[in-house]
Scaffold this motif. Structure first.
Motif, mmCIF file in Angstrom:
data_model
loop_
_atom_site.group_PDB
_atom_site.id
_atom_site.type_symbol
_atom_site.label_atom_id
_atom_site.label_comp_id
_atom_site.label_asym_id
_atom_site.label_seq_id
_atom_site.Cartn_x
_atom_site.Cartn_y
_atom_site.Cartn_z
ATOM 1 N N SER A 112 -24.849 19.724 -2.226
ATOM 2 C CA SER A 112 -25.404 18.646 -1.407
ATOM 3 C C SER A 112 -24.313 17.923 -0.626
ATOM 4 N N VAL A 113 -23.099 17.864 -1.154
ATOM 5 C CA VAL A 113 -21.972 17.288 -0.405
ATOM 6 C C VAL A 113 -21.561 18.232 0.714
ATOM 7 N N CYS A 126 -12.329 10.724 -3.057
ATOM 8 C CA CYS A 126 -12.407 9.726 -1.981
ATOM 9 C C CYS A 126 -13.058 10.283 -0.721
ATOM 10 N N TRP A 127 -13.376 11.589 -0.702
ATOM 11 C CA TRP A 127 -14.026 12.213 0.459
ATOM 12 C C TRP A 127 -14.555 13.570 0.027
ATOM 13 N N PRO A 128 -15.279 14.307 0.899
ATOM 14 C CA PRO A 128 -15.809 15.616 0.506
ATOM 15 C C PRO A 128 -14.683 16.637 0.389
ATOM 16 N N VAL A 129 -14.448 17.145 -0.822
ATOM 17 C CA VAL A 129 -13.263 17.975 -1.028
ATOM 18 C C VAL A 129 -13.414 18.819 -2.289
ATOM 19 N N GLN A 130 -12.665 19.909 -2.319
ATOM 20 C CA GLN A 130 -12.500 20.686 -3.535
ATOM 21 C C GLN A 130 -11.293 20.118 -4.267
ATOM 22 N N SER A 131 -11.478 19.668 -5.473
ATOM 23 C CA SER A 131 -10.397 18.971 -6.153
ATOM 24 C C SER A 131 -10.584 19.062 -7.656
ATOM 25 N N TRP A 132 -9.706 18.324 -8.357
ATOM 26 C CA TRP A 132 -9.729 18.285 -9.820
ATOM 27 C C TRP A 132 -10.729 17.249 -10.338
ATOM 28 N N ALA A 133 -11.479 16.589 -9.468
ATOM 29 C CA ALA A 133 -12.348 15.487 -9.882
ATOM 30 C C ALA A 133 -13.456 15.953 -10.817
ATOM 31 N N ILE A 134 -13.847 15.044 -11.703
ATOM 32 C CA ILE A 134 -14.967 15.277 -12.618
ATOM 33 C C ILE A 134 -16.291 15.049 -11.899
ATOM 34 N N MET A 135 -16.318 14.087 -10.978
ATOM 35 C CA MET A 135 -17.493 13.860 -10.149
ATOM 36 C C MET A 135 -17.060 13.888 -8.689
ATOM 37 N N ASP A 136 -17.944 14.367 -7.809
ATOM 38 C CA ASP A 136 -17.569 14.483 -6.402
ATOM 39 C C ASP A 136 -17.705 13.137 -5.693
ATOM 40 N N CYS A 137 -17.476 13.130 -4.382
ATOM 41 C CA CYS A 137 -17.416 11.863 -3.650
ATOM 42 C C CYS A 137 -18.757 11.142 -3.597
ATOM 43 N N ASP A 138 -19.859 11.836 -3.866
ATOM 44 C CA ASP A 138 -21.167 11.181 -3.941
ATOM 45 C C ASP A 138 -21.483 10.692 -5.347
ATOM 46 N N ASP A 148 -32.614 20.696 -3.686
ATOM 47 C CA ASP A 148 -31.963 20.866 -2.383
ATOM 48 C C ASP A 148 -30.439 20.794 -2.519
ATOM 49 N N GLY A 149 -29.937 21.442 -3.548
ATOM 50 C CA GLY A 149 -28.502 21.500 -3.785
ATOM 51 C C GLY A 149 -27.916 20.279 -4.460
ATOM 52 N N ASP A 150 -28.745 19.272 -4.730
ATOM 53 C CA ASP A 150 -28.273 18.003 -5.278
ATOM 54 C C ASP A 150 -28.525 17.977 -6.786
ATOM 55 N N PRO A 151 -27.467 17.857 -7.618
ATOM 56 C CA PRO A 151 -27.679 17.826 -9.067
ATOM 57 C C PRO A 151 -28.047 16.442 -9.601
ATOM 58 N N SER A 152 -27.965 15.416 -8.776
ATOM 59 C CA SER A 152 -28.068 14.047 -9.285
ATOM 60 C C SER A 152 -29.415 13.689 -9.926
#
Length: 840
Positions: free
Chosen positions: A554-555, A638-650, A793-797
């Protein structure tokens, strides 16, 4: 005191643009948002495209080389009751000059320090014009670099002493390996006109423990102007002027979730350990008489108060213990005399333009941290000293705060006037944060000592000394001693071994070695690569470690054009700042999971691989007797990205987020396999003993048939861990077997005996989804499912439970309501969905 916020009517323009034309048109002043940032204003006015979308970041780099001017006007009428007038900017980003009615008042140069200007006698009755002129931080930083290099006789080849080192603003805005380079500028925090006869400037509530269960809270206040200070602690009483509150057997603040423990009252809600604390600046002259007469009571301040200051106070003692032991030297936090096992992650600024982050957004992120079992967050040094709302929420939710000073992965000027600049920055922020019971540690910087010790980039680009050490070894510890005496401080993270002969083994020397201090375990990912090497670490406290993955689909949908929808497209690659290399990143995932043919595949497989990596990492650290903490890199993006984050920017959990509820629970199980032997470890990091039954079950992944069961009884004392069951797998088919381990009162865990890409699984079953009760969906399946991912729609939330492995015929999933559309996939492939509006 009267406060007037000056947030309306702002407009902006590029400096010098008024005098030139673009073609046949001359630029005009455009409306601006304050608080805000120039990039957001340019997007809002259609000048640039959203830098978060596609590769627009690259197309707006010119913005950071320009100078920008902001202006507004406001009406003012003098009032005799308020003879003093102060213009307050809570945050200016960063190099700027301030003008009032075309008179230059001052220059400012620190994003982290508020600016107050005495405008008494400078305001005009009626209209007043206010203007802020920003200079390019990039240009100013490079100019200062050139001057400092000349002063210090440094060669041009010296690395990591760059433009950002000479600008006191959030370092991540210059670009990081998870964030864009959007340096920006702007009035990023509130602006106000303060009018008063007297006001409260600072309040300090210092908690200390005396004999036995007696605690003292010493309170003192700093004021400007006239007035008498009254300190009131709810339920306790009031003091006129500075004084002390003596508390016997108070409910102690602690990070235990979701309850705090008191021996006299049993379990209490976590926020019950916070006491409202109010300070009143009163113009009355008979406060002592009124206090004696009982007129002033805790929580009841006089109606004619000139100024009021409010917060919550918690009684808590937090210490960092670093003591020699059989493993080297400990690194362990102790709260109210009890050692804790720290569980959490690193916190970065939650947006590239931090004015966007409001209290509601912070609450969402921090409540999710609590949901995942966190008891600590490290506020990372390349970001910000966070907002008051952030620390208030940590107090309320029971999250310890490790606070870095704002230095990260660079050398910094540390001579002459620079020491004064940092001393002022430290004083302001220590005073603002120190009253929070959640504050556990001050840390001088992120990785700067390790960078110098290990000569990042090679010997040829190193400076002749550790630039910045004067700040971390002198200025900052002196500030902590002066303004927050008794709080633990370390000069850098990782801190490692002392630079002497006390460590005999040369391999264990240095800031990031095993056995001593905290450790940033980047041997995995940046070093040897694959996550299996987590099991080799002997770190005493893993304060940074992680494995990267994709954000949610979704991001991507908000970020990509339809032509970009490919895991190897240039735009998808652009939103990977990891510096590892696109092929290597995919290669790490393909060690364990199938090759990603679509972007949806990549989202799914990379998130599962991240989950598996940190499952091994967290479990290794928690079951090891030498380690006392896990702070994953990183919680958020802090923005839409592939990273080490546990949760994405949304704020969407990746697969790891769901698993952390189990990994960070007080009682946790861990399966460890060595060839044909599997050991089941149990960890009890609660304050209670744990007596439990335990079992390991082996299932066939094709049929779901139960193959074998091993069971037993076990028990663990508080703050202990150990092997509770050991089994022999001889004769089991590796590609068709999963182990499921369970124990009383805690979540089960499982282990595939083969790599996921090599497992033989039942074909994807038809899933029948229906509402069961308020907030719960029921999913009926005719076959076992492995890592079932649900999206809408691609959103897991919408789904509070996800990435589910189950052998049950009916799976219950927490969900606020049945979404209009549901997609489901598992390791076996994509599932067909049948939805009904009545229970299965």
């Amino acid at each position: 005191m009267q406060t007037t916020y000056l947030h309306s009517g702002w407009e902006f323009i590029e400096r010098g643009a008024e005098g030139r034309s673009v073609g046949t048109v001359k630029p005009e002043w455009l409306p601006a948002q304050v608080p805000g940032h120039v990039h957001l204003d340019l997007v809002a006015n259609g000048v640039i495209a959203d830098p978060f979308v596609r590769m627009n970041e690259l197309g707006c780099q010119w913005v950071d080389l320009a100078d920008w001017v902001y202006r507004t006007s406001f009406e003012w009428e003098p009032q005799e009751d308020f003879p003093k007038r102060v213009l307050r900017f809570e945050g200016l980003d960063t190099v700027c000059s301030i003008y009032l009615n075309d008179e230059k008042l001052t220059e400012h140069d620190n994003m982290f320090v508020p600016l107050e200007l005495d405008v008494t006698g400078k305001l005009k009755e009626g209209r007043n014009d206010l203007r802020v002129e920003f200079e390019s931080a990039v240009r100013v930083g490079n100019k200062r670099k050139k001057e400092y290099f000349a002063e210090q006789n440094l060669g041009e080849n010296v690395d990591r002493l760059d433009d950002r080192s000479f600008i006191r603003k959030a370092q991540y805005m210059f670009g990081w390996d998870w964030g864009p380079r959007l340096v920006s500028c702007g009035i990023w925090r509130p602006v106000s006109l303060l009018e008063f006869a007297g006001r409260i400037v600072d309040v300090h509530a210092k908690v200390s423990k005396k004999d036995g269960d007696i605690y003292v809270i010493d309170v003192s206040s700093e004021i400007e102007g006239e007035g008498a200070v009254i300190h009131c602690l709810a339920g306790i009483g009031c003091h006129v002027g500075d004084g002390s509150f003596v508390l016997k057997s108070p409910l102690l603040w602690s990070p235990d979730q979701p309850y705090s423990l008191t021996l006299t009252s049993g379990l209490m809600p976590a926020d019950a350990d916070l006491m409202p604390f109010q300070v009143d600046l009163d113009e009355a002259e008979d406060d002592e008489e009124r206090l004696e007469a009982g007129v002033i009571q805790a929580g009841l301040l006089s109606e004619d108060a000139m100024d009021v200051w409010e917060t919550n106070v918690g009684v808590c003692e937090i210490k960092l213990k670093q003591e020699p032991d059989v493993y080297g030297e400990s690194f362990e936090f102790e709260v109210n005399g009890q050692p804790i096992w720290a569980r959490g992650a690193n916190w970065i600024p939650d947006h590239s333009f931090p004015s966007v982050v409001d209290a509601a957004r912070l609450r969402d992120r921090l409540e999710k941290a609590v949901d995942m079992g966190f008891n600590m967050l490290r506020v990372w040094g390349g970001g910000l000293y966070e907002t008051d709302e952030f620390y208030d929420l940590c107090d309320e939710l029971g999250i310890l705060v490790w606070q870095d000073f704002a230095f990260g992965c660079a050398y910094y000027p540390d001579t002459g006037a620079w020491k004064d600049v940092i001393a002022r920055e430290a004083e302001v922020n220590i005073k603002r944060i120190r009253n929070h019971p959640s504050l556990a540690l001050w840390c001088g910087n992120n990785e700067n000592h390790e960078m110098f010790f290990n000569q990042w980039g090679g010997p040829a680009v190193q400076p002749p000394r550790y630039y910045g050490s004067n700040l971390y070894d002198e200025v900052l510890p002196a500030a902590v001693e002066a303004f927050d005496k008794g709080r633990s401080y370390i000069a850098s993270s990782p801190i490692g071994t002392p630079p002497d002969e006390s460590v005999v083994d040369a391999k264990r020397r240095g800031p990031n070695a095993d056995g001593y201090g905290d450790q940033h375990n980047w041997d995995v990912w940046h070093g040897r690569g694959d996550w299996k090497y987590y099991a080799d670490s002997k770190g005493r406290f893993s304060s940074e470690y992680g494995f990267a993955s994709s954000c949610s689909a979704s991001v991507w949908a908000k970020t990509l054009d339809e032509t970009d929808w490919d895991p190897h497209s240039p735009v998808v690659k652009w939103h990977d700042k990891t510096a590892k290399g696109h092929d290597t990143f995919h290669g790490y995932v393909e060690l364990h999971y199938p090759k990603s043919e679509t972007l949806e595949d990549w989202v799914y497989y990379s998130q599962l691989n991240q989950r598996d990596a940190l499952r091994l990492g967290v479990e290794h650290y928690r079951r090891s007797p030498f380690c006392r903490g896990s702070l994953i890199w990183q919680l958020n993006d802090c923005w839409p990205v592939q990273s080490w984050a546990i949760m994405d920017c949304d704020g969407n959990y990746k697969a790891l987020g769901y698993e952390l509820r189990r990994l960070y629970a007080d009682w946790m199980l861990s399966l460890e396999r060595q060839n044909a032997t599997v050991r089941l470890h149990a960890c009890n990091d609660s304050i209670f003993p744990w007596e439990f039954g335990v079992a390991i079950e082996a299932y066939n992944t094709l049929s779901g048939e139960l193959i074998e069961v091993w069971a037993g009884e076990a028990g663990l004392e508080p703050d202990s861990r150990g092997v509770v069951l050991e089994v022999d797998l001889t004769g089991l088919n590796v590609s068709e077997t999963i182990l499921v381990a369970s124990a009383t009162d805690t979540a089960p865990t499982w282990m595939l005996l083969g790599e996921p890409k090599n497992m033989r699984l039942a074909p994807p079953a038809l899933l029948t989804v229906s509402t069961h009760s308020a907030g719960v969906l029921r999913i009926a399946t005719t076959a076992p499912v492995f890592d079932l991912m649900l999206t809408s729609d691609g959103d897991p939330s919408p789904f509070r439970d996800n990435f589910i492995t189950s052998f049950d015929e009916v799976i219950e999933v927490r969900c606020d309501k049945l979404p209009e559309s549901i997609e489901a996939r598992s390791l076996a492939g994509h599932h067909r969905i049948k939805t009904t509006r009545s229970p299965v």
